[in-house]
Design a protein around this motif. Sequence first.
Motif, mmCIF file in Angstrom:
data_model
loop_
_atom_site.group_PDB
_atom_site.id
_atom_site.type_symbol
_atom_site.label_atom_id
_atom_site.label_comp_id
_atom_site.label_asym_id
_atom_site.label_seq_id
_atom_site.Cartn_x
_atom_site.Cartn_y
_atom_site.Cartn_z
ATOM 1 N N MET A 38 -1.063 -1.796 -3.621
ATOM 2 C CA MET A 38 -0.721 -0.854 -2.560
ATOM 3 C C MET A 38 -1.830 -0.712 -1.526
ATOM 4 S SD MET A 38 1.236 2.194 -4.646
ATOM 5 C CE MET A 38 2.601 1.794 -5.750
ATOM 6 N N SER A 39 -2.883 -1.475 -1.690
ATOM 7 C CA SER A 39 -4.062 -1.291 -0.844
ATOM 8 C C SER A 39 -3.988 -2.044 0.483
ATOM 9 C CB SER A 39 -5.314 -1.765 -1.594
ATOM 10 O OG SER A 39 -5.318 -3.184 -1.733
ATOM 11 N N ILE A 57 -0.545 1.324 7.550
ATOM 12 C CA ILE A 57 -0.408 2.613 6.847
ATOM 13 C C ILE A 57 -0.909 2.550 5.402
ATOM 14 C CG2 ILE A 57 1.509 3.349 8.297
ATOM 15 C CD1 ILE A 57 3.396 2.765 5.920
ATOM 16 N N ALA A 58 -1.310 1.361 4.947
ATOM 17 C CA ALA A 58 -1.778 1.233 3.564
ATOM 18 C C ALA A 58 -3.202 1.768 3.439
ATOM 19 C CB ALA A 58 -1.733 -0.233 3.131
ATOM 20 N N PRO A 59 -3.493 2.509 2.370
ATOM 21 C CA PRO A 59 -4.846 3.043 2.179
ATOM 22 C C PRO A 59 -5.796 1.987 1.638
ATOM 23 C CG PRO A 59 -3.491 3.620 0.304
ATOM 24 C CD PRO A 59 -2.589 2.895 1.261
ATOM 25 N N LEU A 60 -7.078 2.195 1.832
ATOM 26 C CA LEU A 60 -8.079 1.422 1.113
ATOM 27 C C LEU A 60 -8.074 1.886 -0.342
ATOM 28 C CD1 LEU A 60 -11.008 1.677 3.682
ATOM 29 C CD2 LEU A 60 -9.590 -0.342 3.249
ATOM 30 N N PRO A 212 6.613 4.733 1.877
ATOM 31 C CA PRO A 212 7.111 3.376 2.128
ATOM 32 C C PRO A 212 6.284 2.305 1.414
ATOM 33 C CG PRO A 212 6.996 4.627 4.173
ATOM 34 C CD PRO A 212 6.271 5.423 3.136
ATOM 35 N N ILE A 213 4.966 2.497 1.354
ATOM 36 C CA ILE A 213 4.097 1.540 0.672
ATOM 37 C C ILE A 213 4.434 1.506 -0.815
ATOM 38 C CG2 ILE A 213 1.708 1.078 -0.031
ATOM 39 C CD1 ILE A 213 2.250 0.293 2.845
ATOM 40 N N VAL A 217 5.887 -1.850 -2.730
ATOM 41 C CA VAL A 217 5.105 -2.473 -3.798
ATOM 42 C C VAL A 217 5.843 -2.409 -5.133
ATOM 43 C CG1 VAL A 217 2.988 -2.278 -5.162
ATOM 44 C CG2 VAL A 217 2.892 -2.206 -2.664
ATOM 45 N N CYS A 218 6.526 -1.320 -5.414
ATOM 46 C CA CYS A 218 7.292 -1.246 -6.666
ATOM 47 C C CYS A 218 8.351 -2.342 -6.715
ATOM 48 C CB CYS A 218 7.926 0.129 -6.823
ATOM 49 S SG CYS A 218 6.770 1.409 -7.380
#
Length: 250
Positions: A38-39, A57-60, A212-213, A217-218
């Motif tokens: 998810m990164s 929009i994906a986090p680190l 959404p991320i 990813v799921c």
Amino acid sequence: MTSENKNGSGRHTVRVGVFIPTDCQVLDAASVDIMGTMSHEYFELVSEIVPKAVIDIAPLVKIHYIGSVKAGEPIKLTSNQTILATHHFSDPEVAPGKLDIVHVPGPDPFRSFPAGGLAWLREQANTPGVDILSVCTGIYLCGEAGILKGRRACGPRGMQDVIKTKGFGEKELLGHKYRWIQDGNLWSSGGITNGNDLVAAYCRASKHFPDPIVEIVCEMTDVGDRPQEYAKEMKWPGMIAQIVRAAGSK
């Protein structure tokens, strides 16, 4: 630790510690890769097939592997695998307040755990904003650290009676019924790959990962679609009994 604003000018950073003070099951530890996928770092690797709007929009996600050995030394896993520790649990970079999530994959439950590591885990659980994700026999580490007291928890489905004898002080064990359960900042799962279900459910509920991320990813990793409640009875205890009976008749 949300050192950067999730919706502001900086990119949100999620700090994850995978706590392995002795050893663990490979498949237990592998569930952390759902968060890694998810990164922002992961999506940049696949930028040829993922639109920039998604990547943005994906986090680190910074993942640390924390053991009772020094940084750079090996931690033993099952299937003849090892990983290198990035930190000893006493290192200031992973002290309470420096992590958002502590992921606890299942160790050999019959080994002794270092007292300092248990104290570290207990302090993490008592730190506001820190979530504990216990996979499989990780419940033994959590129990020894005193963080099951008064809580509902899971643990491996076939070990419920054994866990009850440990005197961890849990309010209720529900691993016979559920793949995972949440009680406050403690999330615990049943055996092995139920950790995937746990991490998927956690990410869906967490403030750290945009919806959404999580759903992208799921679906990419094909997790998070099994029901929380088991739909069938265990078969392996009966199979073991058959083997024992057959061996005794020889």
